[in-house]
Structures are given as structure tokens and as C-alpha cells.
Design a protein around this motif. Structure first.
Motif, PDB file in Angstrom:
ATOM      1  N   LEU A  16      34.296  40.919  39.823  1.00 54.04           N
ATOM      2  CA  LEU A  16      35.152  41.253  38.691  1.00 54.04           C
ATOM      3  C   LEU A  16      36.562  40.697  38.890  1.00 54.04           C
ATOM      4  O   LEU A  16      37.174  40.167  37.950  1.00 54.04           O
ATOM      5  CB  LEU A  16      35.211  42.769  38.511  1.00 54.04           C
ATOM      6  CG  LEU A  16      36.065  43.278  37.348  1.00 54.04           C
ATOM      7  CD1 LEU A  16      35.450  42.854  36.010  1.00 54.04           C
ATOM      8  CD2 LEU A  16      36.217  44.796  37.404  1.00 54.04           C
ATOM      9  N   CYS A  17      37.070  40.808  40.125  1.00 59.07           N
ATOM     10  CA  CYS A  17      38.449  40.406  40.397  1.00 59.07           C
ATOM     11  C   CYS A  17      38.608  38.898  40.637  1.00 59.07           C
ATOM     12  O   CYS A  17      39.600  38.303  40.207  1.00 59.07           O
ATOM     13  CB  CYS A  17      38.985  41.165  41.612  1.00 59.07           C
ATOM     14  SG  CYS A  17      39.104  42.953  41.398  1.00 59.07           S
ATOM     15  N   LEU A  18      37.649  38.301  41.336  1.00 59.96           N
ATOM     16  CA  LEU A  18      37.812  36.916  41.785  1.00 59.96           C
ATOM     17  C   LEU A  18      36.765  35.947  41.240  1.00 59.96           C
ATOM     18  O   LEU A  18      36.793  34.761  41.571  1.00 59.96           O
ATOM     19  CB  LEU A  18      37.782  36.850  43.321  1.00 59.96           C
ATOM     20  CG  LEU A  18      38.883  37.590  44.069  1.00 59.96           C
ATOM     21  CD1 LEU A  18      38.669  37.464  45.576  1.00 59.96           C
ATOM     22  CD2 LEU A  18      40.261  37.064  43.678  1.00 59.96           C
ATOM     23  N   GLY A  19      35.832  36.449  40.436  1.00 60.33           N
ATOM     24  CA  GLY A  19      34.753  35.598  39.957  1.00 60.33           C
ATOM     25  C   GLY A  19      35.230  34.391  39.187  1.00 60.33           C
ATOM     26  O   GLY A  19      34.697  33.280  39.338  1.00 60.33           O
ATOM     27  N   LEU A 138      21.141  50.870  41.468  1.00 56.78           N
ATOM     28  CA  LEU A 138      20.403  49.841  40.735  1.00 56.78           C
ATOM     29  C   LEU A 138      21.244  49.063  39.722  1.00 56.78           C
ATOM     30  O   LEU A 138      21.098  47.831  39.627  1.00 56.78           O
ATOM     31  CB  LEU A 138      19.176  50.455  40.067  1.00 56.78           C
ATOM     32  CG  LEU A 138      18.040  50.841  41.032  1.00 56.78           C
ATOM     33  CD1 LEU A 138      16.898  51.512  40.291  1.00 56.78           C
ATOM     34  CD2 LEU A 138      17.543  49.599  41.787  1.00 56.78           C
ATOM     35  N   PRO A 139      22.106  49.689  38.930  1.00 54.28           N
ATOM     36  CA  PRO A 139      22.930  48.876  38.016  1.00 54.28           C
ATOM     37  C   PRO A 139      23.803  47.867  38.754  1.00 54.28           C
ATOM     38  O   PRO A 139      23.942  46.721  38.319  1.00 54.28           O
ATOM     39  CB  PRO A 139      23.783  49.923  37.284  1.00 54.28           C
ATOM     40  CG  PRO A 139      23.001  51.186  37.384  1.00 54.28           C
ATOM     41  CD  PRO A 139      22.329  51.144  38.721  1.00 54.28           C
ATOM     42  N   LEU A 140      24.382  48.284  39.878  1.00 57.83           N
ATOM     43  CA  LEU A 140      25.210  47.374  40.663  1.00 57.83           C
ATOM     44  C   LEU A 140      24.367  46.266  41.279  1.00 57.83           C
ATOM     45  O   LEU A 140      24.752  45.089  41.268  1.00 57.83           O
ATOM     46  CB  LEU A 140      25.929  48.151  41.773  1.00 57.83           C
ATOM     47  CG  LEU A 140      26.934  49.208  41.319  1.00 57.83           C
ATOM     48  CD1 LEU A 140      27.424  50.024  42.511  1.00 57.83           C
ATOM     49  CD2 LEU A 140      28.110  48.558  40.597  1.00 57.83           C
ATOM     50  N   LEU A 141      23.215  46.637  41.808  1.00 55.97           N
ATOM     51  CA  LEU A 141      22.355  45.645  42.447  1.00 55.97           C
ATOM     52  C   LEU A 141      21.870  44.608  41.438  1.00 55.97           C
ATOM     53  O   LEU A 141      21.810  43.403  41.741  1.00 55.97           O
ATOM     54  CB  LEU A 141      21.167  46.345  43.107  1.00 55.97           C
ATOM     55  CG  LEU A 141      20.239  45.471  43.943  1.00 55.97           C
ATOM     56  CD1 LEU A 141      20.997  44.821  45.082  1.00 55.97           C
ATOM     57  CD2 LEU A 141      19.078  46.308  44.475  1.00 55.97           C
ATOM     58  N   ALA A 142      21.546  45.051  40.240  1.00 54.27           N
ATOM     59  CA  ALA A 142      21.063  44.118  39.214  1.00 54.27           C
ATOM     60  C   ALA A 142      22.119  43.080  38.872  1.00 54.27           C
ATOM     61  O   ALA A 142      21.834  41.876  38.767  1.00 54.27           O
ATOM     62  CB  ALA A 142      20.657  44.895  37.965  1.00 54.27           C
ATOM     63  N   VAL A 143      23.353  43.518  38.716  1.00 54.30           N
ATOM     64  CA  VAL A 143      24.401  42.573  38.325  1.00 54.30           C
ATOM     65  C   VAL A 143      24.769  41.661  39.489  1.00 54.30           C
ATOM     66  O   VAL A 143      25.156  40.499  39.289  1.00 54.30           O
ATOM     67  CB  VAL A 143      25.628  43.340  37.771  1.00 54.30           C
ATOM     68  CG1 VAL A 143      26.478  43.937  38.877  1.00 54.30           C
ATOM     69  CG2 VAL A 143      26.471  42.444  36.875  1.00 54.30           C
ATOM     70  N   PHE A 157      27.585  37.938  31.160  1.00 50.41           N
ATOM     71  CA  PHE A 157      27.637  38.391  32.547  1.00 50.41           C
ATOM     72  C   PHE A 157      28.806  39.336  32.756  1.00 50.41           C
ATOM     73  O   PHE A 157      28.664  40.388  33.401  1.00 50.41           O
ATOM     74  CB  PHE A 157      27.764  37.200  33.500  1.00 50.41           C
ATOM     75  CG  PHE A 157      28.015  37.608  34.919  1.00 50.41           C
ATOM     76  CD1 PHE A 157      26.980  38.097  35.711  1.00 50.41           C
ATOM     77  CD2 PHE A 157      29.289  37.534  35.460  1.00 50.41           C
ATOM     78  CE1 PHE A 157      27.213  38.496  37.013  1.00 50.41           C
ATOM     79  CE2 PHE A 157      29.531  37.926  36.761  1.00 50.41           C
ATOM     80  CZ  PHE A 157      28.487  38.411  37.542  1.00 50.41           C
ATOM     81  N   ARG A 158      29.965  38.996  32.245  1.00 44.77           N
ATOM     82  CA  ARG A 158      31.134  39.857  32.410  1.00 44.77           C
ATOM     83  C   ARG A 158      30.886  41.221  31.772  1.00 44.77           C
ATOM     84  O   ARG A 158      31.242  42.257  32.351  1.00 44.77           O
ATOM     85  CB  ARG A 158      32.378  39.198  31.807  1.00 44.77           C
ATOM     86  CG  ARG A 158      33.628  40.064  31.947  1.00 44.77           C
ATOM     87  CD  ARG A 158      34.862  39.370  31.404  1.00 44.77           C
ATOM     88  NE  ARG A 158      36.022  40.251  31.436  1.00 44.77           N
ATOM     89  CZ  ARG A 158      36.766  40.470  32.512  1.00 44.77           C
ATOM     90  NH1 ARG A 158      36.469  39.862  33.643  1.00 44.77           N
ATOM     91  NH2 ARG A 158      37.805  41.274  32.460  1.00 44.77           N
ATOM     92  N   THR A 159      30.266  41.228  30.596  1.00 44.13           N
ATOM     93  CA  THR A 159      29.956  42.503  29.939  1.00 44.13           C
ATOM     94  C   THR A 159      29.006  43.336  30.799  1.00 44.13           C
ATOM     95  O   THR A 159      29.192  44.554  30.973  1.00 44.13           O
ATOM     96  CB  THR A 159      29.323  42.253  28.564  1.00 44.13           C
ATOM     97  OG1 THR A 159      30.247  41.515  27.746  1.00 44.13           O
ATOM     98  CG2 THR A 159      28.974  43.568  27.875  1.00 44.13           C
ATOM     99  N   GLY A 160      27.986  42.670  31.344  1.00 43.14           N
ATOM    100  CA  GLY A 160      27.051  43.381  32.203  1.00 43.14           C
ATOM    101  C   GLY A 160      27.706  43.905  33.468  1.00 43.14           C
ATOM    102  O   GLY A 160      27.404  45.017  33.929  1.00 43.14           O
ATOM    103  N   ALA A 164      27.958  47.813  34.470  1.00 44.15           N
ATOM    104  CA  ALA A 164      27.383  48.330  35.708  1.00 44.15           C
ATOM    105  C   ALA A 164      28.399  49.173  36.470  1.00 44.15           C
ATOM    106  O   ALA A 164      28.064  50.250  36.996  1.00 44.15           O
ATOM    107  CB  ALA A 164      26.892  47.176  36.577  1.00 44.15           C
ATOM    108  N   LEU A 165      29.625  48.702  36.536  1.00 45.80           N
ATOM    109  CA  LEU A 165      30.663  49.461  37.243  1.00 45.80           C
ATOM    110  C   LEU A 165      31.005  50.757  36.515  1.00 45.80           C
ATOM    111  O   LEU A 165      31.199  51.800  37.146  1.00 45.80           O
ATOM    112  CB  LEU A 165      31.919  48.597  37.407  1.00 45.80           C
ATOM    113  CG  LEU A 165      31.811  47.489  38.463  1.00 45.80           C
ATOM    114  CD1 LEU A 165      32.959  46.490  38.314  1.00 45.80           C
ATOM    115  CD2 LEU A 165      31.808  48.079  39.860  1.00 45.80           C
ATOM    116  N   VAL A 166      31.045  50.701  35.195  1.00 47.18           N
ATOM    117  CA  VAL A 166      31.345  51.915  34.421  1.00 47.18           C
ATOM    118  C   VAL A 166      30.207  52.928  34.556  1.00 47.18           C
ATOM    119  O   VAL A 166      30.441  54.127  34.767  1.00 47.18           O
ATOM    120  CB  VAL A 166      31.592  51.558  32.943  1.00 47.18           C
ATOM    121  CG1 VAL A 166      31.641  52.824  32.084  1.00 47.18           C
ATOM    122  CG2 VAL A 166      32.888  50.773  32.799  1.00 47.18           C
ATOM    123  N   LEU A 167      28.959  52.452  34.445  1.00 46.33           N
ATOM    124  CA  LEU A 167      27.814  53.359  34.550  1.00 46.33           C
ATOM    125  C   LEU A 167      27.731  54.003  35.918  1.00 46.33           C
ATOM    126  O   LEU A 167      27.512  55.223  36.036  1.00 46.33           O
ATOM    127  CB  LEU A 167      26.522  52.590  34.252  1.00 46.33           C
ATOM    128  CG  LEU A 167      26.247  52.251  32.789  1.00 46.33           C
ATOM    129  CD1 LEU A 167      25.035  51.324  32.683  1.00 46.33           C
ATOM    130  CD2 LEU A 167      26.020  53.517  31.973  1.00 46.33           C
TER     131      LEU A 167
END
Length: 354
Positions: A16-19, A138-143, A157-160, A164-167
Motif C-alpha cells: 500500500l505504501c511503496l507499491g 485469508l483476505p490479506l493472503l489473497a491480496v 488491485f489497489r481497491t482489493g 483486505a486491510l479494512v476487512l
């Protein structure tokens, strides 16, 4: 929490920060490595197993140490990656977030962490999430898998990633709310049964935040209740067990006991096994197979002698009966736990004393 979860969280934060600057694949790998860095304290040698138990997740998990380490590690990264040279402050922030979020989610487990060391040396252990929880991971692992499979990021991708972080963060917060609700229910259960307890502490069950174990602590005994969000009956079984404080006569000043009492926040029991006095942390594991058990003294020639602490095997694992019981209680069933139900059946009441 487990290393896979820590890798996934660090990778998601870094991406999120450096991508955009470093590329999502490199950012994910970098963040994953940073996210597991605090757990390298397992390589630190300790004098005995009690120290290894109570001092794990120590200074390497302190957010104040992370604040000091962030510019040091960050500067190494800035000098190592040309793409980061114009983003020094963001790199430092990313390092801090990868390290500190590791400590934060560890603090949500029952084992806890000394997240505010050295200003507050006691471990913080909320207990609102199990050490492994698929719904969090799982949400974090998927992204993260998505990030590792691509070179550049898209709007999808950014939305996902953000989702994932919010969920996952929302799920962690929800666990703390559910924990408070369960503890309130447990207090009512004890009150209805006429059982006075000094304190109650609820911990999330294995792999979920639906089924909870609650320990009601008394001076000479403790009470286990298992509550599910799917329960629709007030007929809750209470399992009562002795703490045997008399076995600690002359041992309360022993170094190993003082450390175990401090770390467990008083949630411990004492028992005599093979002429050895064993102290167990009541918060982790199920009666009688607690995860952390230590022999701290033994009877020699009818006297109690302090011994170098040693680990005592739980001697029992989750057999088929416990797995069936966990599944039944998860959905709000009334099955009694076999490991604690023998005396319960003899008692003929809601409380069973063994």
C-alpha cells in the motif's frame, strides 16, 4: 500471531505504501520480511524455559524500539534501492508500520506482547483473537498472492488491497467487541449459578471468534464456561477446578513462580504431578492439557525443594471427542466436554467440581 499472517500483513502494508514506487511484487516481499522481523527474538538464548516463555515478544515487539529502528532500517533500504532515494520519509514510515502492526496484532492474542516496553513493561494480551484465525488472514493472503503474481498495480488491485486491510482490521476490532459481550454473559452465568468470582477472562476459541472459553477466577478454584454466539439457551455448563494454592507454601518468592504469576496475570493453577509442583497458565489451552506448564519444585525427603524450572508436557491433545465437542459447541449445541464432564455428570448440577 502465526508467521504466515505476519508476513501477509507486512506485505499488504508495504504494498500500500511503496507499491507505486518500488513495484507491488518487490514491495510485498520487502514488507513480508519486515513483518516477520520482530519474531527473530526466538533466537535469543534464555537461561531457562520460564524465561523463554515470559520474555518472548519482549523488546523486539515494542513500538518505541520500532520507532528507533525504523530510520536505521529505512536508511539501509533507501541506499539499497534506487527507486526509494527520493522517498525517505515514506520508507521510514513503511518500516515502522510493518514492525508495529506485527506487535499490535500479537497484542490482540492471549499470549500478548510487551508492546509499550520499557515504559510499561507488562505484556498486553487482549485475547480477542486466536493465534491462527483464517478469517483475519485469508483476505490479506489473497491480496498478497495477487501482488506477487504481478509487476504493476491497477485500480482493481489497489481497491482489493485497501478492502483486505479494512476487512481484516474491522474483524480484529469486532473480536474485541464480541469478547466484551461474552465476558458480560459469563458474569451473568456465574451470578445465576450463585458462584462468586474475582475476575473473568474470555479468550477466542481455536480458529474462530464464535466459540469462546471464559475463565472465572476465585482464590482457591477456577471455573470454565464455553460460550458460543449461536447459544440459544441459558443452561450453560460450568466446570469448576481447584487451584491448590496450598501447594505454593514457601514458593511464592521463588523466581520462576513470581515470573509465571506476573505473566499469567494471576490466571494460573498449581498441581502435584509425580511429586513435582507444576504451575499452568489457565489462559492458553483447555483443562487439563494446558499449553504452558512448568515444574518449579519437588518433594524430596518430605520437604519442598525449588528446582530449575522445566517444561511439563500437556500429555493430552485434541482427540476426536474434543473435536466433536468443539464443532457441537460452535453451533450452540449442548454437548459436555468429555475431559471435564465426568465429574459434571456425577455432580448433577450446572457446576462440576473435580
Amino acid at each position: 500471531m502465526d508467521s504466515l499472517t505476519q508476513f501477509a500483513l507486512g506485505a499488504a502494508v508495504s504494498t500500500l505504501c511503496l507499491g507505486k514506487t518500488l513495484g507491488v511484487r518487490k514491495a510485498a516481499l520487502l514488507g513480508g520480511a519486515l513483518g516477520t522481523l520482530p519474531d527473530l527474538d526466538v533466537l535469543i538464548p534464555f537461561d531457562n524455559p520460564v524465561d523463554a516463555f515470559v520474555l518472548h515478544r519482549g523488546w523486539t515487539h515494542s513500538v518505541f524500539v520500532h520507532a528507533i529502528a525504523a530510520p536505521v532500517i529505512g536508511e539501509l533500504l533507501v541506499r539499497s534501492f534506487k527507486a526509494l532515494r527520493d522517498h525517505r520519509w515514506m520508507v521510514w514510515l513503511t518500516v515502522f508500520l510493518c514492525l508495529s502492526t506485527h506487535a499490535m496484532i500479537d497484542a490482540m492474542t492471549v499470549y500478548g506482547t510487551r508492546i509499550f516496553w520499557p515504559f510499561y513493561p507488562d505484556p498486553v494480551g487482549v485475547g480477542s483473537v486466536f493465534i491462527i484465525d483464517p478469517l483475519y488472514t485469508l483476505p490479506l493472503l489473497a491480496v498478497v498472492i495477487w501482488a506477487l503474481a504481478r509487476d504493476s498495480r491497477s485500480r482493481a488491485f489497489r481497491t482489493g488491497l485497501v478492502a483486505a486491510l479494512v476487512l481484516s482490521t474491522g474483524y480484529m476490532g469486532l473480536g474485541a467487541v464480541v469478547q466484551a459481550h461474552i465476558e458480560s454473559r459469563a458474569k451473568a452465568v456465574f451470578a445465576d449459578a450463585g458462584i462468586a468470582v474475582d475476575r473473568v477472562f474470555a479468550t477466542a476459541g481455536p480458529l474462530n471468534t464464535v466459540l469462546w472459553k471464559v475463565v472465572g477466577l476465585g482464590e482457591d478454584r477456577y471455573h470454565n464456561v464455553y460460550l458460543s454466539l449461536f447459544d440459544d439457551s441459558n443452561d450453560t455448563q460450568i466446570y469448576t477446578h481447584p487451584r491448590h494454592p496450598e501447594l505454593l507454601a514457601g514458593l511464592r518468592d521463588a523466581d520462576a513462580f513470581r515470573k509465571l504469576e506476573w505473566f499469567s496475570r494471576g490466571y494460573y493453577r498449581t498441581e502435584m504431578l509425580d511429586r513435582q509442583i507444576v504451575v499452568s497458565d489457565l489462559r492458553m489451552g483447555l483443562t487439563p492439557g494446558y499449553v504452558f506448564r512448568f515444574a518449579i519444585a519437588e518433594y524430596r525427603d518430605e520437604t519442598v525443594t525449588v528446582i530449575p524450572p522445566r517444561v511439563v508436557s500437556a500429555g493430552i491433545g485434541p482427540g476426536d471427542q474434543d473435536l466433536d465437542w468443539l464443532a457441537d459447541r460452535f453451533w450452540g449445541g449442548s454437548m459436555a466436554r468429555a475431559a471435564e464432564a465426568g465429574i459434571f455428570a456425577e455432580c448433577g448440577s450446572r457446576s462440576a467440581v473435580c
